[in-house]
Design an enzyme around this catalytic site. Structure first.
Site, mmCIF file in Angstrom:
data_model
loop_
_atom_site.group_PDB
_atom_site.id
_atom_site.type_symbol
_atom_site.label_atom_id
_atom_site.label_comp_id
_atom_site.label_asym_id
_atom_site.label_seq_id
_atom_site.Cartn_x
_atom_site.Cartn_y
_atom_site.Cartn_z
ATOM 1 N N GLU A 80 0.766 -0.759 0.011
ATOM 2 C CA GLU A 80 0.167 -0.254 0.023
ATOM 3 C C GLU A 80 0.975 1.094 -0.241
ATOM 4 O O GLU A 80 0.410 2.316 -1.288
ATOM 5 C CB GLU A 80 -0.638 0.064 1.263
ATOM 6 C CG GLU A 80 -1.927 -0.725 1.170
ATOM 7 C CD GLU A 80 -1.322 -2.356 1.919
ATOM 8 O OE1 GLU A 80 -2.021 -2.668 2.209
ATOM 9 O OE2 GLU A 80 -0.002 -2.539 1.598
ATOM 10 N N GLU A 325 8.276 -33.706 -1.637
ATOM 11 C CA GLU A 325 9.368 -34.490 -2.924
ATOM 12 C C GLU A 325 9.811 -35.852 -2.656
ATOM 13 O O GLU A 325 10.851 -36.569 -2.949
ATOM 14 C CB GLU A 325 10.555 -33.738 -3.361
ATOM 15 C CG GLU A 325 9.880 -32.424 -3.831
ATOM 16 C CD GLU A 325 11.126 -31.770 -4.749
ATOM 17 O OE1 GLU A 325 11.249 -32.508 -5.589
ATOM 18 O OE2 GLU A 325 11.804 -30.901 -4.509
#
Length: 593
Positions: A80, A325
């Site tokens: 922002e 994995e």
């Protein structure tokens, strides 16, 4: 929910081309287009720093973008603030677009302050912050300062808004999963041949997928806090598990091994550039644990090593996203433990065959195809010669918890504000608000049908017994006494439910019509008897009370808010009645004075 393209394809559009690529100037279409831009921006830092909530901000007037920014990483300038600085004075009266409600976790409220000082007149928020202590905080702050705040799906609704909302959820899916399930967002990744093998019969697996696919795996690793493998992968492949060939965020490497039957020489024991953590069973190979410690490898022991406990542990350490994995056995255990949320399967156009060749997922105990797990929001992408198939095993959680029976809840408590009010979940008696449960160990003394006071060990005892009260049958009378003398509320419930199934003829004929009144009478007696419970209930004023039973769809709220939540609604009704009595008593006291 349709998925966004893989983040690596989300290239920022040059500011000079943005105006021409926006949809025609219809307000909702413009809002959706600017919000999609904010989600693209939000994802740009992925892989450069440790995973964090993805914030993007766009400041625009009409179809012209005046400024934009994204959060690069924890501790860096808010999106922002960057967008406001870029917009300069032109931001006054403009509209700000935030894919995620501002969350000033560092306490200085710099993001909200930047919006307030910018002079924007309106802010469109993609989703409310999923963390309870931040949810709605920034929105309330902006509204209190006179800024009009519209939230997608709440204040703005249309087909194009729905697509923009989906994008906002997808770009922060890890945060939504972590907030809802109290475990890191977990992705299972594997590469397999066309005949479903992750290696040959000998175990050789280099390489199944193409170089392009392996580059994509580096990107996946870079978006993760950690990469997990099992002992078999360490012994067979001796992996490095690096994120990419130089630069960027490198995830922690985690090895799960119950027996610690691991080699002394392994690439993962070199922690000069990236740490390795070994999770193992308590007491396993103490000498080898000392060896790992001498190498700088952290060893964490678990009483029972399983994927869910390991994920809870790394959630508590602050991990947001984890990439699995591993081989088939550990993958199956992780799926069975419901900790895998998304799957990436790289399918290579190769056939290796082999009866004993390993598959990506081991035994799940399924014997019929109807038991198979279906992926949600499936995407297909060709990467060189390979096909990447991805999808979710569990739906992306809603950013704001569903409130069962919303209309009825608002009718009971007019002070309740959807999306703004706090939701208090209770279920087991050890929960923070567990004393609200009908199973809490608080005896009640209440008038019976004969006009005499009878003591019951708990509300649940009273409720279950009154299924059979008044039935002229010795078996019903015996059942009432058995329930009354049950040693725990759970035992009382088992007796009552079992008899209701086995002897439905013993249930009083008006039970379906009076069971809600029976429960309310017992709850009123309980909360009128115990001052501290009365104080607890009244302290929840303005909050929705939801009995979080995942399977009782009458008294509870269900898994996804599909239940009727009658227990929560009765407690809110009782709370309103007690507050009304207190108010009347106060007014009477004032008049008497």
């Amino acid at each position: 929910m349709s998925a966004l393209p893989f983040p690596s394809t989300l290239h920022p559009l040059p500011l000079t081309t943005i105006k021409s690529t926006l949809k025609p100037p219809h307000s909702l279409s413009l809002d959706a287009s600017h919000m999609l831009r904010a989600t693209h921006l939000a994802d740009l830092s992925a892989g450069h720093t440790s995973p964090h909530p993805n914030f993007g901000c766009v400041i625009a007037k009409g179809d012209t973008i005046l400024g934009e920014g994204y959060l690069y990483g924890q501790g860096t300038r808010p999106a922002e603030a960057i967008a406001v600085e870029a917009a300069r004075d032109e931001g006054k009266g403009a509209t700000g677009y935030l894919n995620l409600e501002s969350g000033d976790c560092d306490g200085d409220e710099a993001a909200v302050r930047a919006i307030l000082q910018s002079g924007v007149g309106r802010v469109v928020v993609g989703i409310r912050h999923p963390l309870e202590h931040l949810r709605g905080k920034a929105i309330r702050a902006m509204r209190s300062e006179g800024i009009k705040v519209d939230v997608l799906g709440e204040d703005l609704q249309s087909k194009v808004i729905e697509e923009a909302l989906k994008s906002c959820c997808l770009v922060n899916a890890p945060l939504l999963y972590r907030a809802a399930h109290r475990v890191p967002f977990s992705v299972l990744k594997y590469a397999m041949t066309l005949d479903g093998k992750i290696g040959s019969s000998s175990g050789h697996a280099a390489w199944i997928s193409s170089k392009l696919s392996r580059s994509r795996v580096f990107e996946l690793r870079g978006r993760s806090d950690a990469v997990i493998v099992g002992g078999n992968t360490v012994r067979r492949d001796n992996p490095l598990l690096t994120a990419r060939h130089g630069g960027g965020h490198v995830p922690v490497r985690i090895v799960m091994s119950q027996s610690l039957d691991l080699p002394e020489k392994a690439n993962l024991w070199n922690v000069a550039d990236v740490p390795t953590i070994v999770a193992t069973q308590r007491g396993a190979r103490k000498n080898f644990q000392k060896f790992l410690a001498s190498k700088g490898v952290e060893v964490v022991e678990f009483d029972i090593l399983n994927p869910r406990d390991v994920m809870h542990y790394f959630h508590d350490r602050g991990y947001l996203s984890v990439l699995w994995e591993c081989g088939g056995s550990l993958a199956a255990a992780a799926i069975s433990s419901s900790v895998i949320h998304k799957v990436y399967a790289f399918v290579a156009p190769k056939i290796i065959g082999g009866k004993g060749a390993p598959s990506p997922v081991g035994e799940l105990g399924m014997v019929q195809m109807t038991q198979a797990l279906d992926l949600l929001d499936v995407c297909y992408e060709q990467i060189g010669p390979d096909m990447l198939i991805s999808g979710y095993l569990q739906p992306i959680p809603e950013p704001t918890p569903a409130i069962p029976s919303m209309d009825e809840t608002c009718a009971i408590d007019p002070t309740f504000m959807p999306y703004e009010s706090k939701i208090i979940f209770f279920y087991k008696t050890w929960d923070p608000y567990g004393a609200l449960s009908n199973f809490s160990p608080h005896p009640i003394e209440i008038l019976d049908e004969s006009g005499s006071y009878t003591t019951w060990p708990s509300v649940e005892h009273y409720y279950q017994a009154h299924k059979f009260v008044g039935v002229e049958d010795l078996a019903a009378l015996e059942c009432v006494e058995n329930i009354k003398s049950a040693r725990s509320p759970e035992e009382a419930a088992r007796i009552g439910r079992r008899m209701q199934r086995q002897r439905p003829d013993l249930i009083r004929p008006d039970w379906d019509n009076i069971k809600i009144d029976v429960m309310y009478s017992a709850l009123k007696c309980k909360f009128s008897t115990y001052t501290h419970l009365n104080t607890m209930l009244l302290s929840t004023a303005g909050s929705a009370l939801v009995e979080a039973s995942p399977h009782d769809l009458f008294w509870g709220g269900g898994r996804e808010g599909e239940g009727l939540n009658y227990l929560g609604r009765l407690l809110m009704q009782l709370r309103s009645d007690l507050l009304g009595e207190a108010s009347s008593s106060s007014e009477t006291s004032c008049l008497a004075f």
